[in-house]
Design an enzyme around this catalytic site. Structure first.
Site, PDB file in Angstrom:
ATOM      1  N   CYS A  42      38.514  46.186  81.239  1.00 53.99           N
ATOM      2  CA  CYS A  42      37.065  46.026  81.328  1.00 53.99           C
ATOM      3  C   CYS A  42      36.688  44.549  81.436  1.00 53.99           C
ATOM      4  CB  CYS A  42      36.382  46.724  80.156  1.00 53.99           C
ATOM      5  SG  CYS A  42      34.593  46.947  80.393  1.00 53.99           S
ATOM      6  N   HIS A 100      38.316  52.021  80.484  1.00 52.40           N
ATOM      7  CA  HIS A 100      38.874  51.925  79.131  1.00 52.40           C
ATOM      8  C   HIS A 100      39.995  52.948  78.953  1.00 52.40           C
ATOM      9  CE1 HIS A 100      36.034  49.111  77.203  1.00 52.40           C
ATOM     10  NE2 HIS A 100      35.176  49.575  78.094  1.00 52.40           N
ATOM     11  N   GLU A 103      42.046  53.107  76.553  1.00 55.76           N
ATOM     12  CA  GLU A 103      42.332  53.342  75.139  1.00 55.76           C
ATOM     13  C   GLU A 103      41.542  54.489  74.538  1.00 55.76           C
ATOM     14  OE1 GLU A 103      38.931  50.335  75.064  1.00 55.76           O
ATOM     15  OE2 GLU A 103      40.615  50.879  76.361  1.00 55.76           O
TER      16      GLU A 103
END
Length: 523
Positions: free
Chosen positions: A86, A172, A174
């Site tokens: 990001c 993202h 994660e």
């Protein structure tokens, strides 16, 4: 003491993202040790940590903002593998000579990613969902990088330079909302960065035991406060493994416990470890200190201060039965990585609240702290506990705060209010367990709004009772959480039983706030 593992870390550079610690956790899930560092870290400071790779986190800034945090180009010349996420992806692009544009198009939430090849997304569907959160976008990749994915608002949504061991993504990976995210992150770590996956519960436990022996020494003695929770139990089990009977465990009954908690600690932990356990009754001392205290932070500080004073009294008792001249110099705490983060333990993090394992200790504390779990996440603590042979009744226990029910009473803490909350909490826990819901709930704080009265109708008349709040949440690590969608029939049973069986309670409400913006505990 904090864990300094025999593993070179992947350093997650924190640009102010709420998910920086989650990224570190995902790296560890890939079997590789990681730590979080602030974006202000210099190239020299990074080199001193001897890392194997860098991951640049997301963040709220625009790379074109006047005070935007950047990345020192010299860091990118250290020869380390680098992965940008990001904002970190954009900062990396900017530093390497690529272009970041304010396109006027924003992407927030689930977004279609169009894959164009490359190592990161090899074998994945050519179009799949990812979680985006950006305004600016990379419009041109740096020289030598191959564009491997795009989206409607991000012409360059991923790139990689395998030879330089660098890559990045605009989305993202994660978060769970990016279904293939963990696979993509692991691909970078293993296939592009070429890292070995050697971070396991077994070697964590071995290293922790060795570090404890180094800190405490061959003759040092330690004392550990047991709360009944998994953190203090695992910390104590590790220290006992390291120094044996030079550890004395103390269970302080501060009167802020849930129903049956004291008996459970005395039975389950001792049976599992054979540890020396001293139980001290300090209920009156804690209630005296909390008399008239209503402000949440003041309550936490008062509980933390009295806990240490209680410990000192317990130490005096332990020393009476010890050889002449013996001292206890070490205090074991079950502090976890998210505890440190929430207490403002890193640059750029706001001090959300004084955490019960970190900020409540008085300045005149006389012990040297032993914190073997300080850099571990909750799932890693449970894994270490299982590795040590602790039973599931301990390692699978839902989290419970150190200050206990004291921070689940909104208002002054009194014996009468504690009994009210203790009864309501027992009903909620009993019904959740009976419904088989323990496995899907991270924890379910039950809160008494002691300074609030709500009107009700019970029997033939109006009543003015206290509301009880149910706060069931689902989480992986307590850094973020969502409220748990409990079956209506379970909620109905809990509400009916509490209003029928608990005196002075005539209303039960459900807290449906996620974290963020709300924390899990009310205080």
């Amino acid at each position: 003491m904090s864990l300094t593992p025999n593993h070179r870390p992947v350093l997650v550079v924190d640009y102010g993202a709420q998910y920086a610690q989650l990224i570190a956790r995902r790296v560890r899930e890939a079997g590789i040790y990681s730590e979080v560092i602030p974006h202000t870290a210099t190239p020299q400071e990074i080199q001193e940590k001897n890392p194997v790779a860098l991951v640049l986190s997301g963040g709220p800034s625009s790379v074109y903002a006047e005070d935007a945090p950047g990345i020192d180009p010299d860091i990118l010349k250290l020869g380390l593998p680098v992965f940008g996420i990001c904002y970190g992806f954009q900062a990396m692009t900017h530093a390497l000579g690529g272009k970041v544009a304010a396109t006027g198009k924003r992407e927030y939430g689930r977004t279609d990613l169009e894959v164009k090849g490359g190592v990161l997304h090899d074998g994945l569907e050519l179009s799949h969902k990812v979680w985006m959160s950006h305004g600016d976008a990379v419009s041109e990749a740096p020289e030598g990088f191959t564009v491997t994915a795009s989206s409607e608002a991000a012409p360059v949504a991923a790139f990689e330079n395998v030879e330089a061991k660098m890559a990045g993504v605009q989305y993202h990976p994660e978060v769970l909302h990016s279904p293939h995210g963990q696979q993509v992150l692991t691909r970078f770590l293993t296939e592009i960065a070429g890292l070995e996956q050697n971070w396991t519960a077994a070697n964590i436990a071995e290293e922790l035991v060795e570090k404890i022996r180094e800190q405490v020494g061959p003759e040092g003695r330690a004392i550990c406060g047991l709360s009944g929770g998994v953190d203090s139990a695992v910390a104590a089990a590790l220290v006992q493994r390291a120094i044996g009977d030079r550890l004395t465990c103390v269970f302080v009954d501060h009167g802020l416990l849930r129903a049956g908690e004291r008996e459970q600690v005395e039975k389950d932990f001792v049976a599992a470890t054979g540890a020396k356990l001293v139980t001290v009754d300090e209920r009156k001392a804690f209630l005296d200190k909390l008399a008239g205290v209503t402000e949440p932070e003041a309550k936490r500080k008062a509980i933390g201060a009295e806990f240490i004073r209680s410990f000192e009294r317990a130490v005096a008792g332990v020393l009476e039965d010890s050889p002449e001249g013996s001292t206890v110099d070490f205090l074991v705490q079950g502090t976890l990585y998210p505890d440190v983060v929430e207490s403002g333990g890193g640059a750029g993090t706001a001090n959300i609240k004084s955490h019960h394992n970190v900020g409540g200790l008085p300045d005149d504390v006389e012990f040297e702290l032993v914190e073997p779990l300080r850099l571990l996440f909750k799932d890693e603590v449970r894994a270490v506990g299982r590795e040590l042979g602790l039973p599931e009744v301990i390692v699978a226990r839902q989290p419970f705060p150190g200050p206990g029910l004291g921070i689940r009473i909104i208002g002054e803490v009194t014996e009468e209010r504690l009994e009210t909350l203790r009864h309501a909490d027992l009903i909620a826990r009993t019904e959740l367990t009976a419904a088989g819901l323990d496995g899907i709930i991270w924890q379910c704080p039950v809160v008494l709004l002691a300074d609030v009265r709500s009107v009700g109708v019970q029997g033939d008349g109006r009543t003015y009772g206290h509301p009880i709040v149910l706060r069931p949440v689902s989480s992986e690590d307590a850094m973020t959480a969502d409220w748990t969608r409990l079956p209506y029939e379970v909620l109905e049973r809990i509400s009916t039983r509490i209003t029928n069986e608990v005196a002075d309670v005539n209303r039960v409400v459900l807290d449906v706030t996620s974290k963020p913006p709300g924390t899990i505990e009310w205080e």
